[in-house]
Design an enzyme around this catalytic site. Structure first.
Site, PDB file in Angstrom:
ATOM      1  N   SER A 113       0.809  -1.217   0.000  1.00 25.33           N
ATOM      2  CA  SER A 113       0.000   0.000   0.000  1.00 25.33           C
ATOM      3  C   SER A 113       0.845   1.271   0.000  1.00 25.33           C
ATOM      4  CB  SER A 113      -0.952  -0.040   1.191  1.00 25.33           C
ATOM      5  OG  SER A 113      -1.870   1.012   1.116  1.00 25.33           O
ATOM      6  N   HIS A 114       0.697   2.065   1.048  1.00 22.95           N
ATOM      7  CA  HIS A 114       1.349   3.371   1.114  1.00 22.95           C
ATOM      8  C   HIS A 114       2.714   3.295   1.780  1.00 22.95           C
ATOM      9  CE1 HIS A 114      -1.037   2.253   4.491  1.00 22.95           C
ATOM     10  NE2 HIS A 114      -0.248   2.985   5.250  1.00 22.95           N
ATOM     11  N   ASP A 277      -2.402   6.487  -3.385  1.00 21.43           N
ATOM     12  CA  ASP A 277      -1.233   5.875  -2.744  1.00 21.43           C
ATOM     13  C   ASP A 277      -0.567   4.811  -3.615  1.00 21.43           C
ATOM     14  OD1 ASP A 277      -3.241   3.957  -2.536  1.00 21.43           O
ATOM     15  OD2 ASP A 277      -2.438   3.161  -0.662  1.00 21.43           O
TER      16      ASP A 277
HETATM   17  C1  G1P Z   1      -4.482   1.126   8.203  1.00 21.74           C
HETATM   18  C2  G1P Z   1      -5.697   2.011   8.291  1.00 21.74           C
HETATM   19  C3  G1P Z   1      -6.927   1.238   7.889  1.00 21.74           C
HETATM   20  C4  G1P Z   1      -6.735   0.632   6.512  1.00 21.74           C
HETATM   21  C5  G1P Z   1      -5.453  -0.184   6.478  1.00 21.74           C
HETATM   22  C6  G1P Z   1      -5.149  -0.694   5.076  1.00 21.74           C
HETATM   23  O1  G1P Z   1      -4.610   0.049   9.094  1.00 21.74           O
HETATM   24  O2  G1P Z   1      -5.851   2.528   9.583  1.00 21.74           O
HETATM   25  O3  G1P Z   1      -8.031   2.091   7.916  1.00 21.74           O
HETATM   26  O4  G1P Z   1      -7.813  -0.207   6.181  1.00 21.74           O
HETATM   27  O5  G1P Z   1      -4.354   0.631   6.901  1.00 21.74           O
HETATM   28  O6  G1P Z   1      -4.979   0.328   4.157  1.00 21.74           O
HETATM   29  P1  G1P Z   1      -3.903   0.031  10.530  1.00 21.74           P
HETATM   30  O7  G1P Z   1      -2.436   0.275  10.283  1.00 21.74           O
HETATM   31  O8  G1P Z   1      -4.494   1.165  11.293  1.00 21.74           O
HETATM   32  O9  G1P Z   1      -4.221  -1.312  11.098  1.00 21.74           O
HETATM   33 ZN    ZN Z   2      -3.307   1.318  -0.365  1.00 19.36          ZN
END
Ligand code: G1P
Ligand code: ZN
Length: 544
Positions: A113-114, A277
């Site tokens: 992801s990011h 992202d």
């Molecule tokens: C984080 C975000 C959540 C999102 C996830 C995946 O998870 O808070 O909303 O669904 O990334 O992109 P967390 O690191 O808080 O468990």
């Molecule tokens: Zn992502």
């Protein structure tokens, strides 16, 4: 071509988190690490013989290596066909759509992801089921259990597939079709949004910057915004995916998109700014002189969705993750539709979407999406915003202010404390949890009276499953909330997330600076949880 059974030993750390298994590249590149995890996924599934598997990723470092391994393991395990994006690319929402559109058995989404990429960065693998959404906990739990037992995996000795060449290839007895990663997705967007109206908006001189952050949405944004919608060339910046995201951090927030934010706050800047992202599922929305928080964006998109052709019949319901502000709840109330509060992570929306109980979902972490796929979708959110701007013929700031004037404003912020010692963070949460039963009824400061305090448990209304310990909620009688939970996506130490929200009704003051408006809650959260004292951190690492 021979099918090979290779002996292996388990890794102890292959527990999928909020969104798949995310680890440093150095962990993923250990011999058999990918193989063990992919084989454990397949060992936890039934009935895929001869069926289709979708594979795609965000183009980050190690994508190419992991995809070739996954293709061989899929072939050796009996899948009939793999659909893979050209050069291994598929944004996460596009992968979700390809799974659905081609009625695949499921898919592997390769992304962190990011999180930053590159040899020192992160990598990830997530399994999505046939509805196009992340595997539910029942499957991820089975996968984890399997990773602890695995003693062999199946692969073949076929050569690498030429992923740069669109068309049909083979890996042993299995067909591998390399597809254009953008085509199916772009076609879907045209069924949802008023492309002629958005095209007319651009033709009238409306200006926009879309920052693809050197990540996967570059090709999608070029094709859709600059191609189909006729936005001027240069509208999309950083539009070529690179394995290390241009040595950047592909997280579309006000820290990593600060330059764009600053530009939008000047008269010379464009009318609209957006970003997505690493894997294309998150979005950042900034209007001229107005940043739209993801929680507000969810509420605004839900309230205005009927202006887009794909949602003109209205929406069935809205779902938001627990830490997301309650702004959308007020929209649901006004529309007289269902509202659901789910644990953090997109996988909890799948059942509600499949059952037709909700149409639009969102998370405070810059994720918004709808029933068109089973992932959040960055470009979708941008296109819905453009559709709304084109129809309402108003600027973002004006639309946001009108929304608050009708529904009131939920001041909202999130404070992250990253890479905190895991034991310290765990103890902090445990001790706060222990205090919860004694909190309701207590008043702090002049008027902050606690109405409830609990550790969120979700009861899925569709399949009846229960997910406990999903984050601490402290709710106040005026609608304010303090939420605290540990991240499930971090790869090093623990990340403590503190979410703060205060409701200011219609007619109230809606022009306060957010951190200022939330100051009493921020101080109270620290008093209750002892964050600064326990972690030794005086400031959060990131404020969004
Ligand atoms: C984080 C975000 C959540 C999102 C996830 C995946 O998870 O808070 O909303 O669904 O990334 O992109 P967390 O690191 O808080 O468990
Ligand atoms: Zn992502």
């Amino acid at each position: 071509m021979t099918i090979l059974t290779i002996k292996t030993v388990p890794f102890a750390d292959q527990k999928p988190g909020t969104s798949g298994l995310r680890k440093r590249v150095s962990v993923y590149s250990q011999p058999n690490y990918v193989e063990n995890f992919v084989q454990s996924i397949f060992d936890s599934l039934e009935g895929f013989d001869g069926k289709t598997l979708v594979i795609g990723g965000d183009g980050r470092y190690y994508n190419d290596v992991a995809i070739q391994k996954a293709i061989r393991i899929a072939a050796a395990n009996g899948f009939g066909k793999v659909l893979v994006g050209q050069n291994g690319l598929l944004s996460t929402p596009a992968a979700s759509h390809v799974i659905r559109h081609h009625k695949a058995f499921g898919g592997l989404v390769l992304s962190a992801s990011h999180n930053p990429g590159g040899p020192e960065g992160d990598f990830g693998i997530k399994y999505n089921i046939g509805n196009g959404g992340p595997a539910p906990e029942r499957i991820t739990d089975a996968v984890f259990a399997r990773t602890k037992q695995i003693d062999s995996y199946k692969t073949n000795d076929a050569p690498d597939v030429a992923l740069d060449q669109i068309g049909l290839h083979r890996s042993g007895g299995m067909v591998v079709e390399v597809i254009d990663p953008v085509a199916d997705y772009a076609a879907l967007m045209q069924t949802l949004f008023d492309f002629p109206a958005i095209r007319a908006l651009f033709a009238s001189g409306f200006t926009m910057t879309f920052d693809a952050m050197h990540a996967v949405t570059g090709p999608y944004a070029h094709a859709i915004l600059e191609g189909l919608l006729g936005a001027p060339k240069g509208t999309v910046i950083n539009g070529t995916p690179s394995p290390d995201f241009g040595n950047g951090h592909p997280d579309p927030n006000l820290v990593y998109c600060k330059d764009m934010y600053d530009l939008l706050m000047t008269p010379e800047g464009p009318d609209f700014g957006a970003a997505s992202d690493g894997d294309g599922d998150r979005n950042l929305i900034i209007g001229k002189n107005r940043f739209v928080t993801p929680s507000d964006s969810l509420a605004l998109l839900a309230a205005n969705a009927h202006l887009a052709p794909g949602y003109k019949a209205g929406i069935a319901g809205i779902a938001r993750s627990m830490p997301t502000s309650a702004a959308a709840d007020r929209v649901a109330e006004k529309l007289g539709i269902e509202m659901h509060e789910t644990p953090t992570g997109w996988k909890f929306f799948g059942n509600l979407l499949d059952a037709g109980r909700v149409t639009i979902c969102g998370e405070e972490s810059a994720g918004t999406g709808s029933n068109h796929v089973r992932e959040k979708d960055g470009l979708w959110a941008v296109l819905l915003w453009l559709n709304i701007l084109a129809v309402r013929k108003q600027g973002v700031d004006e639309i946001v202010r009108e929304h608050w004037a009708i529904y009131g404003r939920n001041y909202y912020t999130r404070h992250d404390y990253e890479e905190v010692d895991a034991a310290v963070a765990g103890k902090l949460v445990d001790e706060l949890r222990a205090q919860l039963p004694s909190l309701p009824g207590k008043t702090f400061g002049d008027d902050l009276q606690i109405a409830y305090a609990d550790d969120f448990t979700y009861h899925d209304p569709v399949d009846g499953s229960t997910s406990a310990k999903q984050g601490i909620r402290i709710g106040f009688t005026d609608g304010s909330r303090i939420v605290l939970r540990l991240s499930g996506t971090g790869t090093v130490g623990a990340t403590l997330r503190l979410y703060l929200e205060r409701y200011e009704a219609a007619g109230g003051r809606h022009d306060l600076e957010t951190q200022l408006a939330l100051e009493p809650l921020i101080a109270l959260a620290d008093e209750l949880a002892g964050i600064k004292q326990r972690t030794g951190r005086l400031e959060p690492s990131v404020i969004t």
